[in-house]
Design an enzyme around this catalytic site. Structure first.
Site, PDB file in Angstrom:
ATOM      1  N   HIS A 199      -3.179   7.043   3.088  1.00 42.06           N
ATOM      2  CA  HIS A 199      -3.628   5.766   2.532  1.00 42.06           C
ATOM      3  C   HIS A 199      -4.998   5.440   3.122  1.00 42.06           C
ATOM      4  CE1 HIS A 199      -4.059   1.647   1.494  1.00 42.06           C
ATOM      5  NE2 HIS A 199      -3.680   1.171   2.667  1.00 42.06           N
ATOM      6  N   ASN A 212     -10.109  -0.012   0.379  1.00 41.99           N
ATOM      7  CA  ASN A 212      -8.649   0.023   0.330  1.00 41.99           C
ATOM      8  C   ASN A 212      -8.202  -0.466  -1.043  1.00 41.99           C
ATOM      9  OD1 ASN A 212      -5.902  -0.520   0.532  1.00 41.99           O
ATOM     10  ND2 ASN A 212      -6.025  -1.451   2.551  1.00 41.99           N
ATOM     11  N   CYS A 245       0.805  -1.224   0.000  1.00 42.96           N
ATOM     12  CA  CYS A 245       0.000   0.000   0.000  1.00 42.96           C
ATOM     13  C   CYS A 245       0.838   1.274   0.000  1.00 42.96           C
ATOM     14  CB  CYS A 245      -0.957  -0.002   1.187  1.00 42.96           C
ATOM     15  SG  CYS A 245      -2.041  -1.446   1.228  1.00 42.96           S
TER      16      CYS A 245
END
Length: 310
Positions: free
Chosen positions: A237, A267, A116
């Site tokens: 994020h 996500n 990520c």
């Protein structure tokens, strides 16, 4: 912390059309809309049914190019951050060069895996390569089809992830400072990993994230002698709204300082930060020399941040 100089020429984001809502997931696993929203802040996410990671990357790249009618002959570096490509080889970046019909150009192309944190790592690498004087223009893409690697029988993970892509074009500049801080720790890698499917230990990831986000923000501010008041927006994020809220509270920073779009997309791993940045820039009246902070963490564990002048 060394000052680099880059000009962000264009950003873009691409989300597949198909939505997977919390109500849809209620039919697959033992969960509920209330349970998912209260623990993650996610209401729905996008799923790429008939598109590959390369398709997502290509559509994001084309949108960035089209936005400013960019002369693609300038591009001599393509980096794609991803963990979900259908192929180990060739790289998404190399395939993207071909799909963009840039085969006759000499372009350095490679993929980067930092989970990520991937887009921030890729942006950092591209910046250093441009600042070396050997490259003129970089196309950086974060593209993920996490539906490739999500176990839709595991209620702890399938509610979290979605598909999407974002792109950024950067060039060298003499007066647009950029600062980066990236790192990792192998000590916690067994709590978040991908073999055939994504596996995570939620409590351990949460514990790590609410510590590392404030650490990264404070490190960037301290090393650049920047006040949080000088930052126009923090783009974190989009992993979990509770994580972002906890980090904001620990730093005594208003939640309004953090741009959050996790409700609609979930996500999207390496695509998360660039999708959120592009959405923020599209929604706000354009202001010269905005200071934007990017923050991310991911498997490995990796983490990183950047301060950009946009």
């Amino acid at each position: 912390m060394r000052e680099n100089n880059i000009k962000v020429v264009a950003t873009s984001s691409y989300l597949p059309a198909s939505e997977l809502t919390n109500e849809d997931l209620e039919k697959l696993v033992d969960t509920s809309d209330e349970w998912i929203q209260s623990r993650t802040g996610i209401k729905k996410r996008r799923i790429a049914k008939d598109e590959t990671v390369l398709d997502l990357a290509y559509r994001a790249a084309k949108l960035a190019i089209k936005k400013i009618k960019y002369d693609v002959r300038k591009i001599d570096l393509i980096i794609c951050a991803t963990i979900s490509s259908e192929h180990i080889m060739p790289s998404v970046a190399s395939s993207l060069q071909g799909k963009l019909k840039l085969n006759d150009q000499e372009i350095t192309c490679f993929d980067l895996n930092a989970a990520c944190t991937g887009f921030i790592y890729a942006l950092n690498v591209a910046t250093q390569m441009l600042n070396s004087g050997n490259y003129k223009s970089a196309l950086i893409v974060g593209a993920e089809k996490l539906s490739n690697v999500v176990d839709y029988t595991d209620r702890n993970t399938c509610v979290l992830f979605g598909d999407g892509a974002g792109a950024m074009i950067i060039e060298n500049s003499n007066n647009n400072p950029a600062y980066f801080y990236t790192s990792s720790s192998g000590d916690l890698q067994n709590y978040l990993y991908l073999k055939d499917k994504i596996k995570l230990n939620g409590p351990k990831v949460y514990e790590f994230a609410i510590t590392i986000i404030p650490h990264t923000i404070k490190t960037l501010l301290k090393n650049t002698k920047t006040s949080i008041d000088d930052i126009d927006m923090i783009i974190p994020h989009q992993a979990n709204y509770r994580i972002i809220n906890a980090a904001a509270n620990s730093l005594n920073i208003s939640n309004d300082k953090f741009y959050v779009n996790i409700r609609n997309y979930g996500n999207t791993s390496a695509a998360s930060v660039i999708i959120a940045l592009d959405e923020y820039l599209n929604q706000k009246p354009r202001k010269e020399n905005q200071k934007i902070m990017l923050i991310a963490f991911g498997g490995g564990f990796t983490w990183g941040g950047a301060i950009l002048s946009i």
